[in-house]
Design an enzyme around this catalytic site. Structure first.
Site, short mmCIF file in Angstrom:
data_model
loop_
_atom_site.label_atom_id
_atom_site.label_comp_id
_atom_site.label_asym_id
_atom_site.label_seq_id
_atom_site.Cartn_x
_atom_site.Cartn_y
_atom_site.Cartn_z
N TYR A 198 40.68 45.37 40.65
CA TYR A 198 40.99 44.00 41.04
C TYR A 198 42.48 43.85 41.34
O TYR A 198 42.87 43.40 42.42
CB TYR A 198 40.63 43.02 39.92
N GLU A 258 34.02 34.61 43.08
CA GLU A 258 32.64 35.03 43.39
C GLU A 258 32.25 34.60 44.80
O GLU A 258 31.53 35.32 45.50
CB GLU A 258 31.67 34.47 42.36
#
Length: 615
Positions: A386, A301
């Site tokens: 991803y 993050e």
């Protein structure tokens, strides 16, 4: 010179952002916990990008109540166009006349959220960890900001934001707290909390949370915020690594741009591992495993502070530019060394293979660049952007050599800082950067860009350093030999293994063509103490092994775990596996807990269990 109107490159917005661009938003909301609503108004400063050729502003909305609309302070005629699912109903605001190129108009809209808002989750006190106060949080990615307020709900538009939020409980938002002002007491024991986001951000990064929230320092520019009863354990989990993570990514790219980097640990129904809301990462409590083994979520993050938040995919069709880059940067954080980067990539490859298997090897959602026209981006959500994205960047790094690729990284993040881009601009930028390096230029020209972008299924598998998984593979092969071999499982088998290595062991066991017997599944859980693990990454996989084995001793613990955590990474595969062995229990568990889950998670599980059923 004639104005060129480009067709929008984001198919998942109804807004006419090719005519107008929102440059600043002031969001003023009162949080009404009893009514489960936000009530207030939003002001957009919109810049004309045509020369007086547009006399209407069209914004995205979805299930919001609109009061009045003013343009430059004057009441304006507006209408909601018929809904176009899954995108909601466009709000059309009529202007008396167009305005010149680059001139501004100010649009003020009074608005209330409704019970059909998909961006907000309202928790009862019973759904929080200390069970004392209600809680509210938002999750706007991918196209849910439009269910809070009318906006240009596309990652191709970025605005600065001022937040004025009134609540009876503490508030965090995706802006810097306006310090130096005393939080203003309001009638009815409420307080006004103000935040300012000085860097332009897309609508999906608009974020609010309010509840019984306390803060503690985890670094010189970082705090963790969470329920007071969980504060000390969250602080311990995060304080060792957060600042080191920031330094590590700053060395690869350039200095952190957002001022503070804070982490909000949410109640357990949060549907994702984390959400990269600027200033305040929103994170699942499942990373608090009391062993610091799951803080890679924070590295991920945090990396979004560069890839995604500063440099953003122009549409969800190019989502890999956010997530592939972020996964790449997360794994470049060299706190654990190169062997660990490869180890993490091997775990990621397994996740990629699972997603491809789930969709099907020729499914369009297994492409790196997807076609989302008429589709809901949430339906395409998986590990593919991803992990396929990571593997593409890893391939380019290995092709060019790391030192050359490392020179490209800050160039790319500087060129597109504050902007949005698509895959074609990424390709052009890379080819241009290396155009004077004959060797690199030839290598890049020989890359099969179209296959990487558009071929479904798995990409070519790289050569990974398997040193950290070899010991695990060896142990898994011993389990595979049972019950036909003399192998006797012992606690000493896993001495010295990290929790992430145990994860790989369990993933390998899940790949066995012949599942474990119920008896061996129980032995696995008992001898290695997996059933009682506080690390959900471990316990959820052990339950999946048990479900596949038909070990009925894990059915009830699986159902119990599904009532405690709302992270889709765990919830969706557990429901899929539970329904195969005990569909009545799966349905009963879902019906019992559906109000605990976030609306996005609830909708995904409903599709998994029932297909598309009507509300």
């Amino acid at each position: 010179m004639a104005t060129v109107i480009h067709s929008p490159r984001d198919p998942n917005t109804l807004s006419n952002y090719n005519n107008w661009v929102s440059t600043h938003i002031t969001a003023t909301f009162d949080i009404l916990f009893e009514q489960k609503k936000l009530v207030g108004n939003v002001v957009h400063k919109l810049k004309s990008i045509t020369d007086a050729r547009s006399t209407e502003i069209i914004l995205d909305t979805n299930h919001v109540d609109i009061g009045d609309v003013k343009v430059d302070g004057q009441a304006s005629h507006w209408e909601l166009l018929p809904p176009l699912e899954p995108y909601g109903a466009a709000l059309k605001i009529n202007l008396d006349q167009g305005v010149g190129l680059n001139e501004m108009v100010e649009v003020e809209i009074s608005v209330k959220t409704t019970e059909k808002c998909t961006a907000l989750q309202w928790l009862t006190p019973a759904q929080t960890s200390n069970r004392k106060h209600p809680y509210m949080f938002s999750q706007c990615q991918a196209i849910h900001a439009r269910s809070i307020f009318p906006c240009q709900d596309t990652p191709d538009v970025k605005s600065t934001i001022d937040f004025n939020i009134t609540s009876p409980l503490p508030v965090v938002a995706s802006g810097l707290p306006v310090r130096g002002i005393i939080e203003k007491a309001q009638p009815g024991s409420k307080t006004l909390y103000q935040f300012h986001q000085k860097l332009p951000i897309p609508s999906y990064l608009f974020a609010l949370a309010s509840g019984d929230i306390s803060e503690a320092a985890i670094g010189p520019r970082s705090v963790v915020a969470t329920s007071p009863d969980k504060l000390s354990e969250c602080q311990w989990e995060l304080k060792a690594d957060t600042e080191n993570f920031i330094h590590a990514i700053e060395k690869i790219v350039y200095p952190y741009a957002w001022g503070e980097y804070n982490v909000l640990i949410l109640p357990p129904s949060f549907p994702y591992g984390g959400m990269e809301n600027p200033i305040f990462t929103f994170a699942t409590p499942s990373i608090i495993s009391k062993d610091r083994e799951n803080v890679d979520v924070i590295a991920h993050e945090l990396a979004h502070s560069w890839s995604g938040n500063l440099v953003t995919n122009a549409s969800w069709e190019h989502f890999w530019l956010n997530e592939g880059w972020t996964t790449y940067l997360e794994r470049r954080v060299s706190l654990h060394g190169e062997a660990y980067r490869h180890f993490s990539a091997i775990i990621g490859w397994k996740s990629l293979a699972d997603s491809v298997e789930h969709f099907g090897h020729d499914h369009p959602f297994t492409k790196l660049v997807t076609d989302l026209k008429g589709k809901d981006p949430d339906d395409a959500f998986s590990s593919i952007p991803y992990e396929k994205g990571f593997n593409f960047l890893f391939h380019l790094e290995n092709l060019l050599a790391k030192d050359k690729f490392d020179r490209f990284i800050p160039h790319y993040f500087t060129k597109f800082k504050g902007k949005s881009l698509d895959s074609y601009e990424f390709k052009a930028t890379m080819l241009e950067f290396f155009q004077h390096d004959l060797e690199a230029s030839n290598l890049l020209k020989n890359v099969d860009w179209d296959a990487w972008f558009y071929a479904p299924g798995l990409p070519p598998k790289p050569q990974f350093d398997t040193s950290l998984v070899d010991v695990v593979y060896e142990l898994s092969s011993k389990w595979k030999s049972l019950p036909d071999s003399s192998f006797q499982p012992r606690t000493s088998d896993i001495e010295g293994l990290t929790a992430n290595q145990i994860v790989v062991l369990l993933e390998q066991i899940l790949l066995f063509e012949r599942p474990l017997t119920p008896e061996l599944s129980r032995v696995l859980g008992e001898v290695y103490s997996l059933a009682k693990s506080e690390n959900i990454e471990v316990s959820n996989l052990y339950f999946q092994v048990g479900l596949r084995a038909g070990d009925d001793t894990v059915y009830k613990p699986t159902a119990e775990l599904l009532g405690k955590i709302g992270r889709m990474k765990f919830v969706r595969p557990l429901y899929r596996n539970l329904q195969k062995v005990n569909r009545p229990l799966a349905i009963e568990t879902f019906e019992k807990n559906k109000d605990f889950y976030h609306p996005i998670c609830r909708a995904m599980v409903e599709k998994d269990l029932f297909g598309k059923r009507e509300e």
